[in-house]
Design an enzyme around this catalytic site. Structure first.
Site, PDB file in Angstrom:
ATOM      1  N   ALA A 110       0.805  -1.242   0.000  1.00 35.67           N
ATOM      2  CA  ALA A 110       0.000   0.000   0.000  1.00 35.67           C
ATOM      3  C   ALA A 110       0.832   1.284   0.000  1.00 35.67           C
ATOM      4  O   ALA A 110       0.289   2.367   0.176  1.00 35.67           O
ATOM      5  CB  ALA A 110      -1.021   0.036   1.135  1.00 35.67           C
ATOM      6  N   ALA A 111       2.149   1.185  -0.220  1.00 40.17           N
ATOM      7  CA  ALA A 111       2.962   2.417  -0.314  1.00 40.17           C
ATOM      8  C   ALA A 111       2.474   3.248  -1.500  1.00 40.17           C
ATOM      9  O   ALA A 111       2.196   4.444  -1.367  1.00 40.17           O
ATOM     10  CB  ALA A 111       4.437   2.077  -0.478  1.00 40.17           C
ATOM     11  N   GLY A 112       2.350   2.591  -2.647  1.00 40.90           N
ATOM     12  CA  GLY A 112       1.893   3.294  -3.848  1.00 40.90           C
ATOM     13  C   GLY A 112       0.479   3.828  -3.670  1.00 40.90           C
ATOM     14  O   GLY A 112       0.155   4.928  -4.132  1.00 40.90           O
ATOM     15  N   ASP A 113      -0.363   3.059  -3.008  1.00 41.85           N
ATOM     16  CA  ASP A 113      -1.755   3.495  -2.793  1.00 41.85           C
ATOM     17  C   ASP A 113      -1.803   4.730  -1.887  1.00 41.85           C
ATOM     18  O   ASP A 113      -2.538   5.681  -2.142  1.00 41.85           O
ATOM     19  CB  ASP A 113      -2.585   2.366  -2.165  1.00 41.85           C
ATOM     20  CG  ASP A 113      -2.739   1.191  -3.113  1.00 41.85           C
ATOM     21  OD1 ASP A 113      -2.636   1.408  -4.334  1.00 41.85           O
ATOM     22  OD2 ASP A 113      -2.968   0.071  -2.628  1.00 41.85           O
TER      23      ASP A 113
HETATM   24  P1  ADP Z   1       4.324   0.607  -5.473  1.00 36.59           P
HETATM   25  O1  ADP Z   1       4.048   0.443  -4.010  1.00 36.59           O
HETATM   26  O2  ADP Z   1       3.092   0.958  -6.261  1.00 36.59           O
HETATM   27  O3  ADP Z   1       5.144  -0.477  -6.080  1.00 36.59           O
HETATM   28  P2  ADP Z   1       6.688   2.270  -5.153  1.00 36.59           P
HETATM   29  O4  ADP Z   1       7.380   1.094  -4.555  1.00 36.59           O
HETATM   30  O5  ADP Z   1       7.369   2.943  -6.299  1.00 36.59           O
HETATM   31  O6  ADP Z   1       5.195   1.944  -5.613  1.00 36.59           O
HETATM   32  O7  ADP Z   1       6.456   3.321  -3.973  1.00 36.59           O
HETATM   33  C1  ADP Z   1       5.544   4.393  -4.068  1.00 36.59           C
HETATM   34  C2  ADP Z   1       5.983   5.506  -3.150  1.00 36.59           C
HETATM   35  O8  ADP Z   1       6.011   5.015  -1.797  1.00 36.59           O
HETATM   36  C3  ADP Z   1       7.376   6.047  -3.403  1.00 36.59           C
HETATM   37  O9  ADP Z   1       7.383   7.048  -4.409  1.00 36.59           O
HETATM   38  C4  ADP Z   1       7.750   6.580  -2.026  1.00 36.59           C
HETATM   39  O10 ADP Z   1       7.100   7.814  -1.785  1.00 36.59           O
HETATM   40  C5  ADP Z   1       7.115   5.549  -1.078  1.00 36.59           C
HETATM   41  N1  ADP Z   1       8.013   4.449  -0.718  1.00 36.59           N
HETATM   42  C6  ADP Z   1       8.027   3.189  -1.204  1.00 36.59           C
HETATM   43  N2  ADP Z   1       8.984   2.440  -0.624  1.00 36.59           N
HETATM   44  C7  ADP Z   1       9.593   3.235   0.279  1.00 36.59           C
HETATM   45  C8  ADP Z   1      10.664   3.070   1.237  1.00 36.59           C
HETATM   46  N3  ADP Z   1      11.313   1.887   1.370  1.00 36.59           N
HETATM   47  N4  ADP Z   1      11.012   4.129   1.994  1.00 36.59           N
HETATM   48  C9  ADP Z   1      10.373   5.325   1.892  1.00 36.59           C
HETATM   49  N5  ADP Z   1       9.360   5.554   1.026  1.00 36.59           N
HETATM   50  C10 ADP Z   1       8.970   4.530   0.234  1.00 36.59           C
END
Ligand code: ADP
Length: 312
Positions: free
Chosen positions: A258-261
């Site tokens: 859910a980081a991307g979400d």
């Molecule tokens: P998804 O979850 O859709 O694969 P990402 O991995 O590119 O997308 O992450 C989306 C956003 O979440 C990033 O642009 C950043 O803001 C945040 N994020 C993801 N992973 C991390 C991390 N390990 N540390 C800090 N922020 C993170």
């Protein structure tokens, strides 16, 4: 009528910790079984609601206990759930997630009620989509409904933000309706044929998407942040775009589900508040960074005060 409409999926994530993945025919004992609210649409809607957006959610759940309870939880988070349909004789979408002790996961999905979010149902919410400032969508519901919603939005000057996840190829007929797209590196690769490994390849991938008529491209780069590219003013199909990386925040990552979400829900919330795009991206990075420090999907999404104090 709400300023933001999110259209997308609702899932119950059934999560089980396993020592290793069972081979065909093998039975293993798992532990820490949990049912966690998820689904990309719901996660993004919850993020926006917790961060203070005026949001209505268009979605389908099943007529089961999870479906009923989750709609109450959405309302408690402050979203308008008038367009969350409880579908008779359908189950709420599910994800069966096994997390192995080495950190790898394996996931099986059943879209269930999410598969019923088709054109006819989307058309029932034409006025709501047309009245909104932004429409935010992902790809866990039928493409025909997504494209129809984008068409309604385009005709009414509602800005269309597409988070093209999970990764799949998309028709140009949809992409030309999109104002802002936010793929991760895998999704950008699939959509453009360009492997995103650095800033130069991100720029190339962004140019392919600008060539489809998309004005703003945001390629998320995990812990590294996001590559932001804007097509030249008034000419999305021509000329070299301007791009740069906006760095994310350094945190101790526990679970990036859910980081991307969270990023997408937070981004659109900040845009609704008229924050300039670069500032909105910093706000989205902060919300997403907090979410990766915690376990689960909706359980990990922060509220407004937490993000504001993180940024203070
Ligand atoms: P998804 O979850 O859709 O694969 P990402 O991995 O590119 O997308 O992450 C989306 C956003 O979440 C990033 O642009 C950043 O803001 C945040 N994020 C993801 N992973 C991390 C991390 N390990 N540390 C800090 N922020 C993170």
């Amino acid at each position: 009528m709400n300023k933001l409409v999110v259209l997308g999926s609702v899932n119950a994530d059934h999560v089980l910790q396993v020592p290793s993945f069972p081979r065909p025919g093998e039975t293993l004992h798992g532990r820490n079984y949990q049912v966690i609210p998820g689904g990309k649409g719901a996660n993004q809607a919850v993020a926006a609601a917790r961060l203070g957006a005026d949001i209505g959610f268009i979605a389908c759940v099943g007529d089961d206990a999870f479906g009923q309870n989750i709609v109450k939880a959405f309302a408690n988070d402050g979203m308008n759930v008038d367009a969350v349909h409880c579908m008779e004789n359908a189950m709420t979408g599910i994800a069966m997630i096994q997390v192995a002790d080495n950190g790898e996961n394996s996931i099986c999905l059943d879209a269930a009620a999410n598969a019923l979010l088709t054109v006819e149902l989307v058309n029932q919410h034409e006025a709501q989509i047309a009245a909104a400032d932004y429409l935010l969508m992902q790809l866990e519901t039928p493409l025909c409904g997504i494209e129809q919603a984008a068409r309604i939005a385009k005709e009414s000057n509602t800005q269309v933000i597409l988070n093209p996840a999970p990764a799949r190829e998309l028709p140009d007929s949809l992409l030309t309706l999109v104002d802002m797209i936010s793929p991760n590196e895998t999704e950008a690769h699939l959509l453009t044929g360009i492997e995103v490994t650095d800033e130069a390849s991100a720029a190339q991938a962004a140019d392919v998407l600008h060539g489809k008529g998309i004005a703003t491209v945001l390629i998320t780069l995990g812990a590294k942040g996001v590559y932001l590219s804007r097509a030249n003013e008034g000419a999305a199909n021509e000329g070299a775009a301007e791009g740069c990386i906006i760095a994310g925040f350094r945190v101790e990552a526990t679970d990036t589900t859910a980081a991307g979400d969270t990023f997408n829900g937070a981004l659109v919330t900040a845009l609704l508040e008229q924050k300039p795009l670069e500032q909105a991206l910093v706000f989205a990075h902060a919300a997403a960074a907090i979410s990766v420090t915690r376990f689960g999907a909706q359980t990990s999404i922060p509220g407004r005060e937490e993000v504001d104090s993180f940024l203070a």
